[in-house]
Design an enzyme around this catalytic site. Structure first.
Site, PDB file in Angstrom:
ATOM      1  CD  GLU A  54      -1.575  -2.357   1.912  1.00  0.00           C
ATOM      2  OE1 GLU A  54      -2.436  -3.022   2.488  1.00  0.00           O
ATOM      3  OE2 GLU A  54      -0.349  -2.652   1.912  1.00  0.00           O
ATOM      4  CB  CYS A  77      -0.975  -4.418   8.327  1.00  0.00           C
ATOM      5  SG  CYS A  77       0.031  -2.964   7.969  1.00  0.00           S
ATOM      6  CB  THR A 199      17.540 -35.954  -3.046  1.00  0.00           C
ATOM      7  OG1 THR A 199      16.415 -36.820  -3.206  1.00  0.00           O
ATOM      8  CG2 THR A 199      17.647 -35.049  -4.263  1.00  0.00           C
ATOM      9  NE  ARG A 210      21.156 -24.300 -12.447  1.00  0.00           N
ATOM     10  CZ  ARG A 210      20.678 -25.166 -11.552  1.00  0.00           C
ATOM     11  NH1 ARG A 210      20.733 -24.887 -10.261  1.00  0.00           N
ATOM     12  NH2 ARG A 210      20.141 -26.309 -11.940  1.00  0.00           N
ATOM     13  CD  GLU A 297      13.318 -29.106  -6.914  1.00  0.00           C
ATOM     14  OE1 GLU A 297      13.845 -29.837  -7.779  1.00  0.00           O
ATOM     15  OE2 GLU A 297      13.488 -27.881  -6.884  1.00  0.00           O
ATOM     16  CB  SER A 300      11.241 -42.144  -3.400  1.00  0.00           C
ATOM     17  OG  SER A 300      12.355 -42.849  -2.901  1.00  0.00           O
ATOM     18  CB  ALA A 304       6.932 -42.089   1.268  1.00  0.00           C
TER      19      ALA A 304
END
Length: 367
Positions: A54, A77, A199, A210, A297, A300, A304
């Protein structure tokens, strides 16, 4: 409210999205000042969360703000922090009408901004595009609300048969450049990018944005119970350039603790769930530290655990037209399900072709 109101408020929402990933712990808000049907000022929350939208729009409008309408993507706010309340700034500038989709859930505001405006004689209109705004601000609302955690997006890039690597671990590249570029764009709209320790060890990722022209990189987060991550990897080498946070369990090796701290990483102790870092504990700690949107990312095992704990708000899949076979690494590890009703379900929100691949976006189905 008119179609004109809808058009200008939609613009305010789109401006607010420009700040996503850059404004935490504050919400990413957009504001448009309109006088006599003409836009005289616009702004969105600056990187780091200040200035708010604002005052930036009002500064651009100058004296033309007097008698104008302010379209704001969230209730202005009402509390005194590092800057004065935006509701008071709108009043002082002579705004006569405010259109906002919904109230802020932050207990310091939560309707008080609207009350201040109405008490000063400013007309306040709410409810327009409320569902869209609620989605845009979902991470801020989650963190400020009872769940005290960030919004979590889980991204999975897999073969047609749901594999993210061959049996030998080869995974680069399952998807083509257009899909990978979209992943960078998605990273840029989140406060942090998160992966599991497996990972980080196998892929040695940089987890940066990038070729998108960004000036503020998202945080990099690794979930690693023992802190047993490569001290010569990309995350370690760049921890002083782009922040690295590691969520770990108790009783870590003091030498690893010292090494990662010395490299500039922030270590975040979390509770365990069996032999793994409890994902609920980790997300609550990350929310306590101010994060509102996390882009996970994988891999697995982490995918899970997040699904099993019902912590995934948005699921984004990139599916390539190749088959790897049952011997490949599945995108999601074991969930221990015996019956289909136990499976986590999501509602399809979007599909689109990206070069030779397909992107599909799914949202959590409310309980």
């Amino acid at each position: 409210m008119s179609d004109t109101d809808k058009r200008f408020l939609a613009l305010a929402l789109s401006l607010g999205r420009r700040g996503q990933g850059n404004t935490w712990p504050n919400p990413a808000v957009g504001c448009v000042i309109v006088r006599d049907g003409r836009i005289v000022g616009r702004g969105w929350t600056a990187p780091g969360g200040r200035p708010h939208a604002e005052p930036q729009a009002l500064a651009q409008a100058g004296p033309l703000a007097r008698g104008a309408t302010a379209y704001v993507s969230l209730e202005p706010c009402a509390h005194h922090g590092q800057t004065p309340p935006c509701a008071e700034a709108l009043i002082a500038a002579g705004i006569t009408r405010v259109v906002a989709p919904l109230a802020d859930t932050d207990p310091r505001v939560s309707g008080r901004g609207f009350e201040i405006l109405r008490a000063a004689g400013v007309e306040v209109s709410t409810g327009l595009l409320a569902e869209q705004a609620a989605h845009d601000h979902a991470g801020f609302f989650l963190r400020a609300g009872q769940q005290t955690r960030p919004w979590l997006t889980l991204k999975l890039a897999s073969s047609f048969d749901g594999r993210i690597a061959t049996a030998t671990g080869e995974s680069q590249w399952i998807t083509a450049p257009p899909a990978r570029r979209m992943v960078h764009a998605l990273r840029a709209r989140h406060d942090a990018v998160m992966v599991g320790a497996g990972t980080a060890r196998v892929d040695d990722p940089s987890l940066t944005v990038r070729d998108m022209g960004v000036t503020r990189q998202p945080l990099r987060i690794v979930i690693s119970r023992r802190l047993d991550l490569p001290l010569s990897g990309q995350l370690a080498r760049t921890a002083n350039e782009v922040p690295v946070w590691i969520c770990h369990g108790p009783n870590t090796d003091p030498s690893l603790t010292s090494a990662w701290t010395g490299l500039g990483a922030r270590l975040i102790p979390c509770a365990l769930n069996g032999r793994q870092v409890d994902p609920t504990s980790a997300l609550h700690e990350l929310g306590r530290l101010g994060l509102t949107r996390i882009f996970c990312e994988g891999g697995s095992t982490l995918a899970a655990s997040l699904l099993h704990a019902d912590l995934v708000d948005e699921l984004i899949g990139f599916t390539a037209g190749l088959a790897i076979g049952a011997e490949g690494l599945p995108a999601i590890g074991a969930l221990g399900l015996a019956h289909l009703p136990e499976a986590p379900r999501f509602a399809l929100s979007e599909t689109r072709a990206l070069g030779p691949d397909i992107m599909h976006r799914w949202l959590r189905v409310p309980a």
